[in-house]
Design a protein around this motif. Structure first.
Motif, PDB file in Angstrom:
ATOM      1  N   MET A  56      74.346 126.987  86.945  1.00  0.00           N
ATOM      2  CA  MET A  56      72.986 127.504  87.001  1.00  0.00           C
ATOM      3  C   MET A  56      72.258 127.106  88.281  1.00  0.00           C
ATOM      4  N   GLY A  57      72.326 125.814  88.634  1.00  0.00           N
ATOM      5  CA  GLY A  57      71.552 125.328  89.751  1.00  0.00           C
ATOM      6  C   GLY A  57      72.116 125.697  91.108  1.00  0.00           C
ATOM      7  N   ILE A  62      72.833 132.058  84.765  1.00  0.00           N
ATOM      8  CA  ILE A  62      72.293 131.435  83.548  1.00  0.00           C
ATOM      9  C   ILE A  62      73.228 131.694  82.372  1.00  0.00           C
ATOM     10  N   SER A  63      73.523 130.634  81.613  1.00  0.00           N
ATOM     11  CA  SER A  63      74.385 130.753  80.440  1.00  0.00           C
ATOM     12  C   SER A  63      73.669 130.199  79.217  1.00  0.00           C
ATOM     13  N   LEU A  64      73.646 130.978  78.158  1.00  0.00           N
ATOM     14  CA  LEU A  64      73.110 130.539  76.869  1.00  0.00           C
ATOM     15  C   LEU A  64      74.219 130.488  75.820  1.00  0.00           C
ATOM     16  N   ALA A 191      79.556 128.532  99.363  1.00  0.00           N
ATOM     17  CA  ALA A 191      79.580 129.921  98.883  1.00  0.00           C
ATOM     18  C   ALA A 191      78.687 130.084  97.653  1.00  0.00           C
ATOM     19  N   LEU A 192      78.714 129.098  96.753  1.00  0.00           N
ATOM     20  CA  LEU A 192      77.885 129.167  95.544  1.00  0.00           C
ATOM     21  C   LEU A 192      76.406 129.161  95.891  1.00  0.00           C
ATOM     22  N   HIS A 196      73.550 132.009  95.182  1.00  0.00           N
ATOM     23  CA  HIS A 196      72.272 131.716  94.544  1.00  0.00           C
ATOM     24  C   HIS A 196      71.107 132.227  95.398  1.00  0.00           C
ATOM     25  N   GLY A 197      71.222 132.043  96.712  1.00  0.00           N
ATOM     26  CA  GLY A 197      70.159 132.501  97.600  1.00  0.00           C
ATOM     27  C   GLY A 197      70.025 134.004  97.615  1.00  0.00           C
ATOM     28  N   SER A 198      71.145 134.711  97.789  1.00  0.00           N
ATOM     29  CA  SER A 198      71.127 136.179  97.784  1.00  0.00           C
ATOM     30  C   SER A 198      72.567 136.669  97.620  1.00  0.00           C
TER      31      SER A 198
END
Length: 360
Positions: A56-57, A62-64, A191-192, A196-198
């Motif tokens: 997530m961070g 996002i995982s629920l 890469a992650l 996250h950024g775009s």
């Protein structure tokens, strides 16, 4: 900017070593079985939270549904050890493998979704797995639960006490954090963060976004499964209610409290969540005698909203910034005093030279 980059790629082991020393000494400083039990539980949640922090961070996915992987690890290890007589280590490894395969099967289609669509998809996956746990009574015991899980045994040593389990879980938790930190500081981590950024910009630059998202999703699933397997052998009894959707929300709350973009956020968030939960169990009945456990959810909901408003990055980044500001003020204060001292010395030298010139 240079300071932030230096912080991201810092490979210093000073902090982890100090933390490890404190954790090793803690059972001797606070030899309470109740406290050790809470710390063992925090250790399980730390492992899950670390995997979720990466997903997530850093990757922004996002995982629920991570309670499902937590339960897959628990039930796989429980079935293999209790019903088939396999060693506990083999059961834990099998649980991690099953979670890895399921994460791949689920991740390939769902990780093509974004934002709330991805959240709903993972939530649906968690609900489906929960229904399987509940309906496959021949394997899982259904709502009656799964009894008779043997305690964890490694090389002939049985982990039957909180004290022994503490020294098993926390070294694993620290190792999981250090491994995650190495991944974040590698090319995969860069890469992650770019995803996250775009995600669009990352794809345009040639980053295989689907591949990296799937890899971190599978890794976080393995983290959850290992923690679930350890939990099953710790409590020796599990039931589907332990792995319902609310458990996934609890994991999400832990990560947000600690800080999603901090590799230590999962541990801090887990500690805050467990200690507050136990404290509320003592306080709420004193305030409202007829209150149920639902008030804990209300409290954490209010806490979550407050954190998102006033500390959107979580506790760890906020405390880190506060510490840096205090050090900066201290350093600037020391520098100012040194400058004032130097100015005073210069004035004295001028006065002495003027007096000497007058005498001549």
């Amino acid at each position: 900017m240079k300071t932030n980059i230096k912080l991201i790629y810092s490979r210093s082991l000073k902090g982890p070593l100090v933390l490890t020393f404190v954790l090793l000494a803690l059972p001797f400083l606070i030899p309470s079985p109740y406290f050790l039990g809470m710390m063992v539980l925090i250790g399980f949640y730390t492992i899950v939270g670390t995997g979720l922090s990466m997903l997530m961070g850093y990757a922004g996915q996002i995982s629920l549904g991570h309670a499902a992987f937590y339960g897959v690890g628990a039930y796989t290890s429980a079935i293999l050890t209790a019903k088939m007589g396999m060693p506990a280590l083999a059961g834990i490894a099998a649980g991690a493998l099953v979670a890895l395969i399921i994460a791949y099967i689920v991740g390939v289609p769902t990780l093509k979704l974004t934002e709330h669509y991805l959240s709903l998809a993972t939530l649906g996956f968690g609900v489906i797995v929960f229904i399987f746990f509940k309906q496959l009574k021949g394997l899982t015991g259904g709502l009656d639960g799964f009894f008779g899980i043997p305690p964890l045994e490694i090389f002939g040593f049985e982990f039957t006490t909180d004290f022994a389990y503490y020294y098993l879980v926390w070294p694993l938790a620290i190792c999981s954090i250090l491994f995650a930190r190495n991944v974040i500081q590698s090319r995969v981590g860069r890469a992650l963060r770019s995803i996250h950024g775009s995600e669009t910009a990352s794809s345009a630059l040639g980053v295989n976004t689907q591949k990296y998202k799937l890899q971190v999703f599978m890794m976080s699933a393995v983290y959850a499964a290992v923690a679930g397997s350890l939990y099953a052998h710790y409590v020796t009894f599990i039931s589907p209610q332990l792995f319902e959707a609310m458990a996934s929300i609890h994991f999400l709350i832990m990560v947000i409290i600690g800080g999603m973009a901090s590799i230590w956020g999962g541990m801090v968030g887990a500690a805050v969540f467990v200690f507050l939960s136990e404290g509320l169990k003592e306080v709420i009945p004193l305030v409202m005698s007829n209150a149920s456990g639902e008030f804990e959810i209300v409290f954490f909901g209010v806490l979550l909203v407050a954190l998102l408003i006033y500390m959107p990055e979580g506790l760890v980044p906020a405390l880190s910034k506060t510490w840096k500001n205090l050090r900066r003020k201290k350093d600037s204060g020391g520098q100012n005093s040194r400058n004032a001292h130097m100015e005073l010395e210069d004035e004295k030298e001028v006065q002495v030279s003027m007096v000497g010139g007058g005498e001549r």
